[in-house]
Design a protein around this motif. Structure first.
Motif, short mmCIF file in Angstrom:
data_model
loop_
_atom_site.label_atom_id
_atom_site.label_comp_id
_atom_site.label_asym_id
_atom_site.label_seq_id
_atom_site.Cartn_x
_atom_site.Cartn_y
_atom_site.Cartn_z
N LEU A 185 0.85 -1.18 0.00
CA LEU A 185 0.00 0.00 0.00
C LEU A 185 0.89 1.24 0.00
N PRO A 186 0.65 2.19 -0.88
CA PRO A 186 1.46 3.41 -0.86
C PRO A 186 1.10 4.28 0.34
N TYR A 187 1.94 5.24 0.62
CA TYR A 187 1.61 6.21 1.65
C TYR A 187 0.58 7.21 1.13
N SER A 188 0.81 7.70 -0.07
CA SER A 188 -0.02 8.78 -0.60
C SER A 188 -1.14 8.23 -1.47
N GLY A 189 -2.05 9.12 -1.87
CA GLY A 189 -3.14 8.75 -2.75
C GLY A 189 -4.43 8.48 -2.01
N PRO A 190 -5.54 8.36 -2.76
CA PRO A 190 -6.86 8.21 -2.12
C PRO A 190 -7.03 6.91 -1.36
N GLU B 149 4.53 16.68 8.84
CA GLU B 149 5.63 17.37 8.18
C GLU B 149 5.14 17.86 6.83
N ARG B 150 5.21 19.17 6.64
CA ARG B 150 4.81 19.79 5.36
C ARG B 150 3.41 19.34 4.94
N GLY B 151 2.52 19.30 5.93
CA GLY B 151 1.13 18.97 5.65
C GLY B 151 0.83 17.50 5.56
N HIS B 152 1.83 16.64 5.70
CA HIS B 152 1.63 15.19 5.64
C HIS B 152 1.45 14.62 7.04
N LEU B 153 0.41 13.84 7.25
CA LEU B 153 0.14 13.22 8.54
C LEU B 153 0.99 11.96 8.68
N LEU B 154 1.76 11.89 9.78
CA LEU B 154 2.72 10.80 9.95
C LEU B 154 2.55 10.01 11.24
N ILE C 166 4.18 5.49 11.26
CA ILE C 166 4.37 4.88 9.94
C ILE C 166 5.85 4.65 9.71
N GLU C 167 6.20 3.43 9.36
CA GLU C 167 7.57 3.07 9.03
C GLU C 167 7.91 3.56 7.61
N PRO C 168 9.18 3.51 7.21
CA PRO C 168 9.61 4.15 5.96
C PRO C 168 8.86 3.72 4.70
N GLY C 169 8.47 2.43 4.62
CA GLY C 169 7.75 1.94 3.45
C GLY C 169 6.26 1.91 3.65
N ALA C 170 5.75 2.70 4.61
CA ALA C 170 4.31 2.83 4.93
C ALA C 170 3.78 1.61 5.70
N GLN C 171 4.67 0.83 6.34
CA GLN C 171 4.21 -0.17 7.29
C GLN C 171 3.56 0.57 8.47
N ILE C 172 2.48 0.01 8.99
CA ILE C 172 1.72 0.68 10.05
C ILE C 172 2.11 0.08 11.40
N GLU C 173 2.50 0.95 12.33
CA GLU C 173 2.96 0.48 13.64
C GLU C 173 2.09 1.04 14.76
N LEU C 174 1.71 0.16 15.67
CA LEU C 174 1.09 0.57 16.92
C LEU C 174 2.14 0.49 18.02
N ILE D 153 8.09 7.22 2.64
CA ILE D 153 7.17 8.21 3.17
C ILE D 153 7.88 9.56 3.36
N PRO D 154 7.14 10.66 3.34
CA PRO D 154 7.76 12.00 3.38
C PRO D 154 8.14 12.45 4.79
N LYS D 155 8.94 11.64 5.45
CA LYS D 155 9.46 11.99 6.78
C LYS D 155 10.95 12.26 6.63
N HIS D 156 11.39 13.45 7.01
CA HIS D 156 12.75 13.88 6.72
C HIS D 156 13.78 12.92 7.31
N ARG D 157 13.51 12.41 8.51
CA ARG D 157 14.43 11.46 9.14
C ARG D 157 14.75 10.31 8.19
#
Length: 455
Positions: A44-49, A71-76, A87-95, A145-149
């Motif tokens: 699953l991508p990070y962005s898009g509908p 960051e820059r309007g993106h919810l992370l 959200i991990e770098p490849g859009a893996q979802i973490e609790l 994902i658009p996280k500067h780190r």
């Protein structure tokens, strides 16, 4: 600005302040999960509908989560009470769950989280897979994902090892965080947790597929860590010395190259050659910036050893699992590390190995799972002993749910699997070659969270 640090004692004190009396010990669990398209199993991508960011926004709209990191309007990241979704770098979802006094508490929280994700996913043709690695998409097909780190880390990974970028984009694990009472207790828990790393890989192996096919390993995720970044990954030899202490870990972390520091919510990149270690940073600064205790805390999060020390012990070895097994890791570690006799019993299982033997057994565990050997014994036999000790520890702790069940219920399925000699990876390999007949859609249907009888 947090307090400046000018000497090593300031950094050692950071670990000392994490100590808690036994009655305040808790356990925290972090659950990374692979999200894919239900149609074709692609990440699953990070962005898009139908992307992960849209899923986060629906969790806010429907279930009372609050935005925490943008960051820059993106919810992370989201927060709700003491829990966070990141959200991990490849859009893996973490609790990142709350600090719980029992595994029953963690189970309630995890169950609610998964029910919410499944409901939201239905509207986007998205499912979660009970695997430790995304099975279809290649790394160049997965959005960072658009996280500067992560945009600092990603190119640096390519300079340090061949597999670090796969780690960032393709893998998912389960982590358990445990408290300690002081330096001696922390180092004992660190030593035992590091000592059982090969056994955890064997039991929790669950990443045999990637790029659309088998990869030759039961835990390719485990193999990835051996070729990611030797400065900050793997097992630590000094931990196995009986006299190792906070100063030894501090000396190790001081000489790990830095990724960044954060100033005014902005990441300052410190990876450009020749690079700088925290020791150098503390001695000479970075431009006009000087080392702070907050920088030290951030730096410790960029150390990716199998077990790491913060103000708690974090075990990071296990591949992500099907939902029915997600609580097995924290249950196992609570059983062995929160009972002194059990801790000693587990150390007896693994204390005789040399460091070179540990590395060799670990490599075998990545490839062969429970079939790997440690001398005359198989890891299946050692894992059975380990689970028996953990079971005893949980029985003694006698934490009951509202049905009168203790925490051993979270080890039952894992004990059955180990007794019968198979990991999740072995099951997946058999099904992939057998009734799934190399069909990705069958793989997705067979490993999705909704296929599991787990509630």
């Amino acid at each position: 600005m947090s307090d400046l640090v000018t000497k090593k004692d300031d950094l050692i004190r950071y670990f000392e302040t994490g100590a808690k009396p036994r009655e305040r010990w808790r356990i925290g669990t972090e659950y990374e999960k692979i999200a894919v398209s239900a149609r074709d199993g692609t990440a699953l991508p990070y962005s898009g509908p139908d992307g992960v960011e849209r899923i986060l926004r629906e969790l806010v709209e429907r279930y009372g989560w609050e935005p925490e990191d943008e960051e820059r309007g993106h919810l992370l990241a989201l927060k709700r009470g003491p829990a966070r979704v990141t959200i991990e770098p490849g859009a893996q979802i973490e609790l990142s769950g709350e600090q719980c006094d029992t595994i029953h508490c963690a189970h309630r929280e995890f169950t609610q989280h998964i029910q919410e994700l499944i409901e939201v996913g239905h509207g986007h043709d998205a499912v979660l897979l009970g695997l430790g690695m995304t099975p279809v998409s290649r790394i160049d097909e997965i959005e960072l994902i658009p996280k500067h780190r992560y945009h600092i880390m990603y190119p640096y990974m390519a300079r340090k090892g061949r597999l670090g970028q796969r780690m960032m984009k393709q893998t998912a694990g389960v982590q358990a965080n445990l408290d300690y009472s002081g330096e001696a207790d922390a180092m004992r828990k660190l030593r035992v947790s590091m000592g059982i790393v090969p056994l955890l890989y064997a039991m929790f192996a669950n990443s045999p597929l990637m790029d659309g096919g088998l990869n030759g390993y039961q835990s390719f995720r485990g193999h990835i860590w051996t070729d990611t970044d030797p400065d900050r990954c793997g097992m630590l030899e000094f931990v196995f010395r009986e006299n190792a202490g906070f100063e030894d870990y501090t000396d190790y972390a001081l000489d790990v190259p830095m990724y960044f520091i954060v100033r005014d919510h902005q990441y300052l990149d410190m990876t450009k050659p020749p690079g700088i270690t925290f020791r150098q940073y503390m001695e000479q600064g970075f431009g006009k910036e000087r080392a702070t205790i907050e920088d030290w805390g951030d730096h410790l999060t960029t150390i990716f050893t199998e077990v790491r020390l913060k103000k708690y012990i974090e075990s990071r070895t296990a591949d992500s699992q099907p939902p029915a097994l997600m609580l097995a890791l924290p249950a196992l570690l609570k059983g062995i590390l929160y009972d002194d006799d059990c801790t000693e019993g587990v150390w007896d299982l693994v204390k005789k190995w040399s460091f070179a033997e540990r590395v060799g057994i670990d490599d075998q565990a990545h490839k062969l799972g429970l079939l790997a050997r440690a001398g005359r014994m198989t890891l299946k036999e050692l894992c059975s002993e380990l689970l028996s000790i953990a079971n005893t520890g949980l029985q003694r702790q006698h934490a009951l749910n509202d049905k009168g069940e203790d925490e051993t219920i979270y080890l039952g399925r894992l004990m059955d699997q180990v007794r019968n000699g198979y990991s999740q990876a072995a099951l997946t390999i058999d099904k992939w070659k057998g009734r799934w007949n190399y069909d990705v859609r069958r793989l997705v249907d067979g490993t999705s969270y909704e296929a599991e009888a787990w509630l």
